[in-house]
Design an enzyme around this catalytic site. Structure first.
Site, PDB file in Angstrom:
ATOM      1  N   ARG A   1      68.996 -29.052 152.033  1.00  0.00           N
ATOM      2  CA  ARG A   1      69.281 -27.645 152.315  1.00  0.00           C
ATOM      3  C   ARG A   1      68.457 -27.152 153.499  1.00  0.00           C
ATOM      4  O   ARG A   1      67.251 -27.391 153.569  1.00  0.00           O
ATOM      5  CB  ARG A   1      68.948 -26.799 151.083  1.00  0.00           C
ATOM      6  CG  ARG A   1      69.421 -25.356 151.157  1.00  0.00           C
ATOM      7  CD  ARG A   1      68.885 -24.558 149.980  1.00  0.00           C
ATOM      8  NE  ARG A   1      69.663 -23.359 149.729  1.00  0.00           N
ATOM      9  CZ  ARG A   1      69.211 -22.299 149.070  1.00  0.00           C
ATOM     10  NH1 ARG A   1      67.972 -22.290 148.597  1.00  0.00           N
ATOM     11  NH2 ARG A   1      69.980 -21.250 148.868  1.00  0.00           N
TER      12      ARG A   1
ATOM     13  N   ASP B   1      73.652 -19.310 140.393  1.00  0.00           N
ATOM     14  CA  ASP B   1      72.437 -18.949 141.133  1.00  0.00           C
ATOM     15  C   ASP B   1      71.285 -18.625 140.178  1.00  0.00           C
ATOM     16  O   ASP B   1      70.311 -17.985 140.561  1.00  0.00           O
ATOM     17  CB  ASP B   1      72.684 -17.773 142.088  1.00  0.00           C
ATOM     18  CG  ASP B   1      71.553 -17.565 143.094  1.00  0.00           C
ATOM     19  OD1 ASP B   1      71.019 -18.575 143.599  1.00  0.00           O
ATOM     20  OD2 ASP B   1      71.198 -16.408 143.377  1.00  0.00           O
TER      21      ASP B   1
END
Length: 297
Positions: free
Chosen positions: A120, A249
Site C-alpha cells: 500500500r 474499514d
C-alpha cells in the site's frame, strides 16, 4: 502518552443483508495489541487495541467468510501485527503490507509466505510525512507474482497522480475510490474524473467503501444512512462490476467522533450492488481473484 482512540462501534447491529457464501471483507485492519506489536513513533494517531480475535468475531457476526487485512498507518512499515492476524486466521485472511521501498527481495518473499498479496502506498498528508513516488515505482517493479499495489489518495490530487498510476507495473487497487465528493452525485466532476482513471487501464480496481467517511455530516453529507453515497456509487459498481471489492474499514481509524455501525455498513451493499450477480462479484469473485488466485484456477 497521548490518549488512545477507540475506533469501533461497541455493539454493531446484525445486518439485514446476508452476504453470499464465501464473502470477503476485503478492507479491514488490526491495531496491536500494543503489548505485542508496538505502534510506529511516526503514527498520527494512537488507537486502542483491536486485535485478530475482535476482527474475526466481527467477521462472523456480519456474515462474512474471509478478511483482507490492510496494514494501518499507525503501525508504519512493521507488518508484524498484520502477519500475526493472518497466521491466526486458519487460512481465512490475507493481507496488504506497507513496506520501506528499500525492502530486500527475500523480505518480500517472506511477506508472501506470510499471506501478503500487495503493498500500500499512502498519499494522505495527514497520515504520512513522505510519499516518494520514484522509490514506490522501484519496489512495485520487484513484487512477487500475482501481487498488486493499493493506493490511497484524495480526489483533489487525482490529476497529479495520473502519471504515477500509469507507471505502476502491476495491477492497482484504489482505496475508497480516491475519496470523491459523493454529494456531487454520480455525474459530478470528481466521479467523472475517477471514471476517466478507470477507463485508462483495464487493471485498475477500486473499493466502493467508507460511506461513513465520504457521506459524513462533517464532510457536508447527511450521515447514516448515507443516501448520497448510495446514489453516487451504485452506477460505478454496475459499470465496473468486474473491478470492485468491498470492505468494512474496521476498526475505523480517526472516526472516533462518528463511529459507524458496521451492521449498517453491510446494509449499504445491496444499495450499491442491487442484484445477486453484482453482490457475488463485489464480495466473492473479485476479491478471490486478487487475494486467493490459486483457488480460482
Amino acid at each position: 502518552m497521548p490518549d488512545r482512540i477507540t475506533s469501533w462501534h461497541s455493539s454493531p447491529t446484525k445486518p439485514r443483508f446476508t452476504p453470499p457464501p464465501g464473502a470477503v471483507d476485503a478492507h479491514c485492519h488490526v491495531f496491536g495489541p500494543m503489548a505485542l506489536h508496538s505502534f510506529s513513533p511516526k503514527a498520527k494517531y494512537l488507537p486502542q487495541d483491536a486485535g485478530p480475535e475482535m476482527l474475526f468475531a466481527l467477521r462472523d457476526h456480519l456474515g462474512f467468510s474471509r478478511n483482507v487485512i490492510v496494514q494501518a498507518s499507525c503501525h508504519g512499515t512493521d507488518n508484524a501485527a498484520t502477519l500475526d492476524a493472518i497466521a491466526k486466521s486458519d487460512g481465512k485472511a490475507r493481507g496488504v503490507a506497507v513496506v520501506d521501498p528499500a525492502i530486500a527481495d527475500n523480505e518480500l518473499a517472506a511477506l508472501h509466505d506470510g499471506g501478503i498479496r500487495g503493498i500500500r502506498f499512502n498519499f494522505l498528508k495527514r497520515l504520512v510525512d513522505d510519499a516518494p513516488k520514484d522509490k514506490f515505482l522501484e519496489v512495485a517493479g520487484r513484487l512477487p507474482k500475482d501481487w498488486h499495489v493499493v493506493i490511497y489518495f484524495e480526489a483533489d490530487i487525482l490529476e497529479e497522480m495520473r502519471a504515477f498510476i500509469d507507471a505502476v507495473p502491476v495491477p492497482v487497487v484504489v482505496d475508497h475510490m480516491g475519496r470523491p465528493d459523493v454529494s456531487q452525485g454520480p455525474d459530478g466532476p470528481e466521479m467523472r474524473a475517477f471514471r476517466s482513471l478507470l477507463d485508462s487501464r483495464s487493471d485498475i480496481w477500486f473499493k466502493p467503501t467508507c460511506p461513513d467517511r465520504l457521506d459524513a455530516i462533517k464532510e457536508g453529507g447527511r450521515g447514516d444512512p448515507w443516501d448520497a453515497f448510495a446514489s453516487a456509487v451504485a452506477p460505478l459498481v454496475s459499470d465496473y462490476a468486474d473491478r470492485c471489492i468491498w470492505g468494512t474499514d474496521w476498526p475505523h481509524p480517526n472516526m472516533q467522533d462518528e463511529i459507524p455501525d458496521d451492521g449498517h455498513l453491510v446494509d449499504m451493499i445491496p444499495r450499491i450492488a442491487p442484484t445477486e450477480e453484482l453482490q457475488r462479484k463485489l464480495l466473492v469473485t473479485n476479491p478471490m481473484k486478487l487475494y486467493w488466485p490459486e483457488q480460482c484456477e
